[in-house]
Write a protein that holds these residues in place. Structure first.
Motif, PDB file in Angstrom:
ATOM      1  N   ALA A   1      38.244  47.614  43.974  1.00 31.09           N
ATOM      2  CA  ALA A   1      38.457  47.899  42.552  1.00 31.09           C
ATOM      3  C   ALA A   1      39.520  48.969  42.316  1.00 31.09           C
ATOM      4  O   ALA A   1      40.011  49.128  41.198  1.00 31.09           O
ATOM      5  N   GLU A   2      39.891  49.677  43.392  1.00 31.77           N
ATOM      6  CA  GLU A   2      40.738  50.868  43.262  1.00 31.77           C
ATOM      7  C   GLU A   2      42.044  50.588  42.506  1.00 31.77           C
ATOM      8  O   GLU A   2      42.365  51.264  41.524  1.00 31.77           O
ATOM      9  N   ASP A   3      42.785  49.589  42.983  1.00 27.48           N
ATOM     10  CA  ASP A   3      44.096  49.330  42.373  1.00 27.48           C
ATOM     11  C   ASP A   3      43.958  48.796  40.955  1.00 27.48           C
ATOM     12  O   ASP A   3      44.760  49.133  40.079  1.00 27.48           O
ATOM     13  N   LEU A   4      42.929  47.963  40.738  1.00 31.25           N
ATOM     14  CA  LEU A   4      42.697  47.441  39.387  1.00 31.25           C
ATOM     15  C   LEU A   4      42.466  48.576  38.389  1.00 31.25           C
ATOM     16  O   LEU A   4      42.994  48.574  37.272  1.00 31.25           O
ATOM     17  N   ILE A   5      41.675  49.548  38.806  1.00 30.58           N
ATOM     18  CA  ILE A   5      41.397  50.686  37.915  1.00 30.58           C
ATOM     19  C   ILE A   5      42.693  51.424  37.603  1.00 30.58           C
ATOM     20  O   ILE A   5      42.971  51.779  36.452  1.00 30.58           O
ATOM     21  N   LYS A   6      43.507  51.619  38.635  1.00 31.15           N
ATOM     22  CA  LYS A   6      44.781  52.352  38.420  1.00 31.15           C
ATOM     23  C   LYS A   6      45.671  51.607  37.429  1.00 31.15           C
ATOM     24  O   LYS A   6      46.178  52.195  36.473  1.00 31.15           O
ATOM     25  N   GLU A   7      45.854  50.309  37.675  1.00 33.20           N
ATOM     26  CA  GLU A   7      46.751  49.510  36.811  1.00 33.20           C
ATOM     27  C   GLU A   7      46.249  49.463  35.371  1.00 33.20           C
ATOM     28  O   GLU A   7      47.001  49.676  34.427  1.00 33.20           O
ATOM     29  N   LEU A   8      44.970  49.145  35.228  1.00 33.73           N
ATOM     30  CA  LEU A   8      44.425  48.948  33.881  1.00 33.73           C
ATOM     31  C   LEU A   8      44.343  50.260  33.104  1.00 33.73           C
ATOM     32  O   LEU A   8      44.521  50.286  31.885  1.00 33.73           O
ATOM     33  N   THR A   9      44.091  51.334  33.822  1.00 32.67           N
ATOM     34  CA  THR A   9      44.019  52.631  33.149  1.00 32.67           C
ATOM     35  C   THR A   9      45.416  53.033  32.680  1.00 32.67           C
ATOM     36  O   THR A   9      45.588  53.585  31.586  1.00 32.67           O
TER      37      THR A   9
ATOM     38  N   ALA B   1      43.799  58.081  38.639  1.00 31.00           N
ATOM     39  CA  ALA B   1      44.443  57.190  37.662  1.00 31.00           C
ATOM     40  C   ALA B   1      44.833  57.961  36.391  1.00 31.00           C
ATOM     41  O   ALA B   1      45.922  57.762  35.838  1.00 31.00           O
ATOM     42  N   ILE B   2      43.966  58.850  35.935  1.00 25.39           N
ATOM     43  CA  ILE B   2      44.265  59.645  34.724  1.00 25.39           C
ATOM     44  C   ILE B   2      45.427  60.599  35.001  1.00 25.39           C
ATOM     45  O   ILE B   2      46.317  60.792  34.157  1.00 25.39           O
ATOM     46  N   GLU B   3      45.403  61.200  36.189  1.00 26.76           N
ATOM     47  CA  GLU B   3      46.481  62.139  36.549  1.00 26.76           C
ATOM     48  C   GLU B   3      47.828  61.422  36.589  1.00 26.76           C
ATOM     49  O   GLU B   3      48.832  61.927  36.069  1.00 26.76           O
ATOM     50  N   ASN B   4      47.840  60.226  37.188  1.00 31.98           N
ATOM     51  CA  ASN B   4      49.089  59.439  37.236  1.00 31.98           C
ATOM     52  C   ASN B   4      49.613  59.187  35.836  1.00 31.98           C
ATOM     53  O   ASN B   4      50.792  59.358  35.551  1.00 31.98           O
ATOM     54  N   LYS B   5      48.705  58.746  34.989  1.00 30.65           N
ATOM     55  CA  LYS B   5      49.093  58.427  33.615  1.00 30.65           C
ATOM     56  C   LYS B   5      49.622  59.680  32.897  1.00 30.65           C
ATOM     57  O   LYS B   5      50.645  59.630  32.198  1.00 30.65           O
ATOM     58  N   SER B   6      48.927  60.800  33.080  1.00 27.02           N
ATOM     59  CA  SER B   6      49.356  62.049  32.433  1.00 27.02           C
ATOM     60  C   SER B   6      50.741  62.459  32.932  1.00 27.02           C
ATOM     61  O   SER B   6      51.604  62.855  32.147  1.00 27.02           O
TER      62      SER B   6
ATOM     63  N   TRP C   1      27.195  31.930  50.881  1.00 26.64           N
ATOM     64  CA  TRP C   1      27.757  33.217  50.434  1.00 26.64           C
ATOM     65  C   TRP C   1      28.519  33.032  49.135  1.00 26.64           C
ATOM     66  O   TRP C   1      29.725  33.109  49.067  1.00 26.64           O
ATOM     67  N   LYS C   2      27.760  32.792  48.091  1.00 30.94           N
ATOM     68  CA  LYS C   2      28.351  32.449  46.803  1.00 30.94           C
ATOM     69  C   LYS C   2      28.383  33.606  45.824  1.00 30.94           C
ATOM     70  O   LYS C   2      29.071  33.544  44.815  1.00 30.94           O
ATOM     71  N   GLU C   3      27.582  34.637  46.074  1.00 33.26           N
ATOM     72  CA  GLU C   3      27.568  35.738  45.118  1.00 33.26           C
ATOM     73  C   GLU C   3      28.930  36.426  45.148  1.00 33.26           C
ATOM     74  O   GLU C   3      29.555  36.564  46.183  1.00 33.26           O
ATOM     75  N   THR C   4      29.385  36.822  43.973  1.00 34.01           N
ATOM     76  CA  THR C   4      30.711  37.410  43.846  1.00 34.01           C
ATOM     77  C   THR C   4      30.611  38.609  42.916  1.00 34.01           C
ATOM     78  O   THR C   4      29.978  38.531  41.870  1.00 34.01           O
ATOM     79  N   ASN C   5      31.239  39.684  43.323  1.00 37.44           N
ATOM     80  CA  ASN C   5      31.237  40.841  42.450  1.00 37.44           C
ATOM     81  C   ASN C   5      32.362  40.730  41.436  1.00 37.44           C
ATOM     82  O   ASN C   5      33.507  40.457  41.796  1.00 37.44           O
ATOM     83  N   TYR C   6      32.017  40.940  40.198  1.00 33.44           N
ATOM     84  CA  TYR C   6      33.005  40.890  39.124  1.00 33.44           C
ATOM     85  C   TYR C   6      33.336  42.289  38.649  1.00 33.44           C
ATOM     86  O   TYR C   6      32.444  43.136  38.477  1.00 33.44           O
ATOM     87  N   PHE C   7      34.618  42.470  38.472  1.00 31.20           N
ATOM     88  CA  PHE C   7      35.153  43.724  37.954  1.00 31.20           C
ATOM     89  C   PHE C   7      35.383  43.529  36.462  1.00 31.20           C
ATOM     90  O   PHE C   7      36.065  42.582  36.055  1.00 31.20           O
ATOM     91  N   ILE C   8      34.804  44.378  35.651  1.00 32.42           N
ATOM     92  CA  ILE C   8      34.909  44.232  34.194  1.00 32.42           C
ATOM     93  C   ILE C   8      35.456  45.529  33.611  1.00 32.42           C
ATOM     94  O   ILE C   8      34.890  46.609  33.855  1.00 32.42           O
ATOM     95  N   TYR C   9      36.555  45.420  32.889  1.00 34.08           N
ATOM     96  CA  TYR C   9      37.205  46.614  32.332  1.00 34.08           C
ATOM     97  C   TYR C   9      37.125  46.534  30.816  1.00 34.08           C
ATOM     98  O   TYR C   9      37.646  45.604  30.196  1.00 34.08           O
ATOM     99  N   LEU C  10      36.443  47.519  30.227  1.00 33.10           N
ATOM    100  CA  LEU C  10      36.167  47.486  28.780  1.00 33.10           C
ATOM    101  C   LEU C  10      36.773  48.693  28.082  1.00 33.10           C
ATOM    102  O   LEU C  10      36.952  49.748  28.690  1.00 33.10           O
ATOM    103  N   LYS C  11      37.058  48.494  26.815  1.00 33.37           N
ATOM    104  CA  LYS C  11      37.573  49.603  26.007  1.00 33.37           C
ATOM    105  C   LYS C  11      36.745  49.701  24.727  1.00 33.37           C
ATOM    106  O   LYS C  11      36.540  48.689  24.041  1.00 33.37           O
TER     107      LYS C  11
END
Lengths: 364, 364
Positions: free
Chosen positions: A38-46, A88-93, A350-360
Motif C-alpha cells: 500500500a506504501e506507494d499508493l498512499i504516497k501517490e494518492l496523498t 507522504a505529507i512531508e513530500n507534499k508539503s 487462494w482467492k481472498e484479496t486485500n483491497y486498498f480503499i482511499y477515501l476523502k
C-alpha cells in the motif's frame, strides 16, 4: 461515548500481546507485507488529494496534523503505516513549499489490547508526538473534526459482535456445528452480512465526525472477489478444519456440544462491490480509489506458519470461550489436519484479496 | 522528542500497577485527599482566569478543549482530578452562555506505567474523549499550543534522575551510607536542588510550548515550609529508617555495601519560596495563586498505612536496584522500626505541606 458497543467488543477481541512464539508481534508478517504493497499508493494518492492550499482547515491554525491508526494492535506494523503517511505529507508539503506540520499520531485499539507492549515498541527515533486511544472503532473516539488522516488496515473484518441470531437455538440462522458462515446455510451468511452492514455504517459515520472536511482515510480490507464464496477459499477451508478439530474434542468429551455450538468467529469478508455500496450508502466519503493489493504468502503456504498466524489472531477468542486447557491440543490437531489439506498445494483456494480503499471526507 | 531524558527516567520510575495490596491504586488515598482539598480552589480560580471571551484561542475553532494530567499513574485519582477541571470549565461556559466544548483528556505517565490497568479503570460513564500519552513530562509531549489545561499533582517531587554526583565515590557530593539528602552533607542537598532546578525549568518550558496563550496549569507540590529541613520532617525520618533497614541487610550480608551506597531516592521537596523563584526564573507563566492545602493523614498517622504507602511508591525502585529477594523483608523491618518511631506520636515532625499552584500561560 458509545460504551455499550465498546464494552461488548473489548471484552474479547484483541491480539495476543507480549513477544512469545504465539504473539501477534511475531506473527504479523502478512499484515506487514500488505502495508508495503500500500506504501506507494498512499504516497501517490496523498499527493493528489491532500489539498492543503485549497482547504486551509486541513491543517489547523496551530499547524498540527493528526493521524490515527484504528485497530493498531501492538506494533511494529502500525509504526510502519503511520510513518509512511507522515512521509507522504512531508513530500507534499515540500513540493508545495509549505511548512511541514507537527505530527500527532494516535494509536487506537480495544481497551484490552496490550498497550504496555505497544508503548514499549514505539520507535525511539520517531519525529512525531504519540498517544494511545482505547476503545472500539465502532464508535466515536475523537472530538469533532480533529483528525486529518485515518488509517485502518486488516481490522474491519472483525465484527463488533457475533450476530445474535447465529447463537439462538430457536432461530433459522442458528449456526449449529459450525464456527463461521463459510459453508453454512444462507440465513447464517445473511445474519453476518447484516451485522457487517450495520458495523460499517457506524465505523464510517464515526470517522466522518472525527475527520476534518477534506480529511483522508485509507482502509485495507480483506475481500473475496465478487461472487466468490468464503467456503471456496483457503480461509473458509481453514475455518472448517478448525471447526472439525473442535468437533473432535466434543467426541472425546473434552468440550460439550453446547459449548461448541455457541462458538462462532466474529469475522466477515465482503465482496468489493458490497464494500463500495456500503460506503456509498453511508454517503460521507468520496471514493478516490479502490485497488487490489498483491497477496502476501500466496507463493508458498506453510502449515506451521498459517497455524501460528491463526493462533495469534483467534487464540484469545478460543481461550476465552473454551478455557486454557484445550488451546494447545486444538492447534496441534489443527496443524496436523491442515498439513494434509489441499489448500497447501492447490492455488485455486487462494482467492481472498486485500483491497486498498482511499477515501476523502466530503465537505459538510 | 527528548528521548534521552525520557528513557533514563522511564526505565525505573513508576508506581506499582494492578490491584494488589501493595498497588498504587489501593494506596493512593493520600493523593485523593489532596485533590479534594484542591477542588474548590480549581473551580474558583478557573472561573476567574479562564477568559474565553477575551482570548478566543483558548477554545480552538473546533470547540475542543484539551486537558492533560501529567504523572497520572493508573487511576482512580486522575479521573477525579480531570472531572473536576471539566466541571469547572462547564460552570464557566454556562455562566457565560457559551457552548460547552467537547473535552479531550490526555493521561500522561512514563512508558513503564501500567497503561493496561489505567485503561480498564477509565470510568464507563465519562462524557469526554480519552487518550494516553507515554513519556517523561521532563520533555515536550504534545504539539505546540494544543493544550488548554495542564494538571500535575504530587508528581514533581520525582526528579528526572538521581543527581550524578551523589553516586560518584570521588565526588564531595557522594552520599555514602544514606539514601536521600535528608540529614546528609550540604553538598548532597545542593546536588539534589541543582537537579530539581534543571528539571523544573525543563518541565515549565515543555508545558509552555504545549499550552495555548492564556492556557491554565495546576500544580500540587509537596514542600517544606521555608527554612525547614527535610531531616526534621516525618518524610526525612521515614527515609532514615528505611536507610537503616538497608544497613541491617548489609550487616547480615544480604546486600553488599556498594549496592547500598549506590542507591538514592529520586525525590526532592522544595521550599515554597524556592518553587516561586523557579517559576519566575522560567518566565513563561503568571503565578495566579500559591496556597497551602490541608495535609491529609496528619490527624492519625499509622505505621502500617505509611509503610504500605511507601512501598506503593518506592517498591519498584527497591526491586529494580536490589532484586525481588529482599523487598518483603525490608518493608517488614521498616514497619517494625517505624512503629517505634516518634513521628507516629509527635506532631512536630509533620511539617511537609502540599502547595497548590495555579499558573496561566503568558501570551507569547
Amino acid at each position: 461515548m458509545d460504551e455499550g458497543k465498546c464494552k461488548e467488543a473489548s471484552s474479547k477481541y484483541h491480539m495476543i500481546g507480549g513477544h512469545g512464539p504465539n504473539s501477534y508481534s511475531l506473527n504479523s508478517e502478512y499484515q506487514k507485507q500488505l502495508l508495503v504493497s500500500a506504501e506507494d499508493l498512499i504516497k501517490e494518492l496523498t499527493h493528489e488529494h491532500l489539498n492543503i492550499d485549497e482547504n486551509p482547515s486541513l491543517i489547523t491554525h496551530n499547524n498540527t496534523f493528526r493521524i490515527a491508526d484504528f485497530g493498531c494492535s501492538i506494533g511494529p506494523n502500525t509504526f510502519f503505516a503511520v510513518e509512511n503517511i507522515i512521509s507522504a505529507i512531508e513530500n507534499k508539503s515540500n513540493q508545495n513549499n509549505s511548512d511541514i506540520p507537527e505530527f500527532q499520531v494516535f494509536f487506537n485499539d480495544l481497551i484490552d489490547n496490550d498497550c504496555n507492549t505497544l508503548f514499549r515498541n514505539i520507535p525511539k527515533s520517531r519525529q512525531y508526538f504519540v498517544a494511545a486511544v482505547p476503545g472500539s472503532f465502532y464508535g466515536q473516539l475523537f472530538p469533532k473534526a480533529t483528525l486529518h488522516f485515518a488509517h485502518c488496515s486488516t481490522a474491519l473484518h472483525w465484527l463488533s459482535k457475533i450476530p445474535k441470531k447465529v447463537t439462538e437455538t430457536s432461530s433459522i440462522s442458528w449456526n449449529k456445528g459450525r464456527i463461521h458462515y463459510s459453508g453454512a446455510a444462507n440465513e447464517v451468511k445473511k445474519a453476518y452480512s447484516d451485522q457487517y452492514e450495520e458495523d460499517m455504517d457506524v465505523f464510517l459515520s464515526a470517522r466522518g465526525k472525527e475527520l476534518v472536511n477534506g480529511g483522508l482515510m485509507v482502509l485495507v480490507v480483506l475481500c473475496f472477489p465478487d461472487g466468490v464464496l468464503s467456503s471456496d477459499s483457503s480461509i473458509g477451508v481453514a475455518f472448517d478444519i478448525f471447526g472439525s478439530c473442535l468437533k473432535d474434542m466434543v467426541k472425546i468429551g473434552k468440550i460439550s456440544e453446547e459449548k461448541m455450538d455457541s462458538f462462532n468467529l466474529p469475522f466477515y469478508y465482503p465482496w468489493p462491490s458490497e464494500m463500495k455500496a456500503l460506503i456509498e450508502a453511508n454517503g460521507l466519503f468520496h471514493i478516490e480509489k479502490i485497488a487490489k493489493l498483491a497477496s502476501p504468502m500466496r507463493s508458498k503456504p506453510d502449515a506451521q506458519v498459517l497455524t501460528y498466524h491463526l493462533r495469534a489472531v483467534i487464540g484469545g477468542l478460543i481461550e476465552q470461550h473454551f478455557g486454557n486447557g484445550v488451546v494447545e491440543e486444538l492447534f496441534t490437531n489443527h496443524l496436523e489436519k491442515l498439513s494434509r489439506s489441499p489448500i497447501l498445494v492447490d492455488d485455486k483456494y487462494w482467492k481472498e484479496t486485500n483491497y486498498f480503499i482511499y477515501l476523502k471526507r466530503k465537505d459538510g
